[in-house]
Motif scaffolding. Sequence first.
Motif, mmCIF file in Angstrom:
data_model
loop_
_atom_site.group_PDB
_atom_site.id
_atom_site.type_symbol
_atom_site.label_atom_id
_atom_site.label_comp_id
_atom_site.label_asym_id
_atom_site.label_seq_id
_atom_site.Cartn_x
_atom_site.Cartn_y
_atom_site.Cartn_z
ATOM 1 N N GLY A 2 -24.710 -37.246 -6.857
ATOM 2 C CA GLY A 2 -23.563 -38.036 -6.727
ATOM 3 C C GLY A 2 -23.091 -38.127 -8.147
ATOM 4 O O GLY A 2 -23.107 -37.484 -8.963
ATOM 5 N N THR A 45 -14.544 -32.765 6.930
ATOM 6 C CA THR A 45 -15.744 -33.678 6.747
ATOM 7 C C THR A 45 -16.782 -33.219 7.775
ATOM 8 O O THR A 45 -16.779 -32.076 8.543
ATOM 9 N N GLY A 48 -22.523 -35.650 10.120
ATOM 10 C CA GLY A 48 -23.996 -35.780 9.662
ATOM 11 C C GLY A 48 -24.690 -35.006 10.483
ATOM 12 O O GLY A 48 -24.446 -34.190 11.537
ATOM 13 N N ALA A 56 -30.023 -35.090 6.424
ATOM 14 C CA ALA A 56 -28.905 -35.437 5.406
ATOM 15 C C ALA A 56 -28.521 -34.556 4.245
ATOM 16 O O ALA A 56 -27.480 -34.246 3.804
ATOM 17 N N GLU A 57 -29.574 -34.065 3.749
ATOM 18 C CA GLU A 57 -29.886 -33.315 2.467
ATOM 19 C C GLU A 57 -29.314 -31.861 3.027
ATOM 20 O O GLU A 57 -28.555 -31.110 2.147
ATOM 21 N N GLU A 60 -25.582 -32.003 3.321
ATOM 22 C CA GLU A 60 -24.939 -32.292 2.102
ATOM 23 C C GLU A 60 -24.799 -31.001 1.233
ATOM 24 O O GLU A 60 -23.709 -30.448 0.570
ATOM 25 N N ASP A 61 -25.989 -30.283 1.483
ATOM 26 C CA ASP A 61 -26.012 -28.981 0.583
ATOM 27 C C ASP A 61 -24.869 -27.860 1.211
ATOM 28 O O ASP A 61 -24.118 -27.350 0.514
ATOM 29 N N ARG A 64 -21.377 -29.151 0.150
ATOM 30 C CA ARG A 64 -21.300 -28.560 -1.311
ATOM 31 C C ARG A 64 -21.091 -27.165 -1.517
ATOM 32 O O ARG A 64 -20.228 -26.485 -2.230
ATOM 33 N N THR A 129 -18.128 -34.896 1.159
ATOM 34 C CA THR A 129 -19.460 -34.623 1.561
ATOM 35 C C THR A 129 -20.448 -35.668 2.301
ATOM 36 O O THR A 129 -21.165 -35.193 3.093
ATOM 37 N N ALA A 130 -19.984 -36.959 2.173
ATOM 38 C CA ALA A 130 -20.447 -38.042 2.961
ATOM 39 C C ALA A 130 -20.313 -37.925 4.332
ATOM 40 O O ALA A 130 -19.002 -37.647 4.782
ATOM 41 N N SER A 148 -15.658 -42.472 -0.602
ATOM 42 C CA SER A 148 -16.501 -41.314 -1.256
ATOM 43 C C SER A 148 -15.835 -40.766 -2.314
ATOM 44 O O SER A 148 -16.813 -40.270 -3.251
ATOM 45 N N GLN A 153 -17.820 -37.838 -4.032
ATOM 46 C CA GLN A 153 -18.197 -37.226 -2.952
ATOM 47 C C GLN A 153 -17.048 -36.473 -2.295
ATOM 48 O O GLN A 153 -16.934 -36.048 -1.116
#
Length: 165
Positions: A2, A45, A48, A56-57, A60-61, A64, A129-130, A148, A153
């Motif tokens: 973050g 977006t 999730g 979640a990881e 987000e990866d 990114r 990313t969120a 965000s 984010q």
Amino acid sequence: MGGGEGIVTAPHLDVPPGPGFVATVAAATGIHRADGFALAQLLITHPGPRRQNESAETVEDGMRRLATSLHLGPGDKEPPVIGARLTIRRGCAALDYGHDKYVMTIPPPSRDWLALVAHGALCRVCLVTAPLALAADQAETDAHVRASLAHGQVMWGSTFARRRF
């Protein structure tokens, strides 16, 4: 990961996400109008984790990696121009996200958005990313983007449509 530092560079981030991940992102188009100026916008977006192998990881990866492959910059800095990444054809739009075989299709945009981009206007790509629920309304989306941005984010850049000869 973050904070307001922008995109963290790591070797695995240099590889664009695969089409399976990109198919799970949500994209929305719009036009920002102010002072007689119109700017096409594309918000990217993710809702999730929804699939068995997602967390979640990993989401987000993936986001990114998508931001890195698009060469987006931190949302709290001037957006970089990321080159001609949009293709408009027969009323459909696609975003070249750096994969050597696939592009990201954009849900049917309005005729005004298509006309603006097709005539050479810049399009601001904003990636968050969120996670954002698919059912979020305009007020919830605005609040989510602002929160965000405050948490580092949001990544963004300006693109335009490829010229067809």
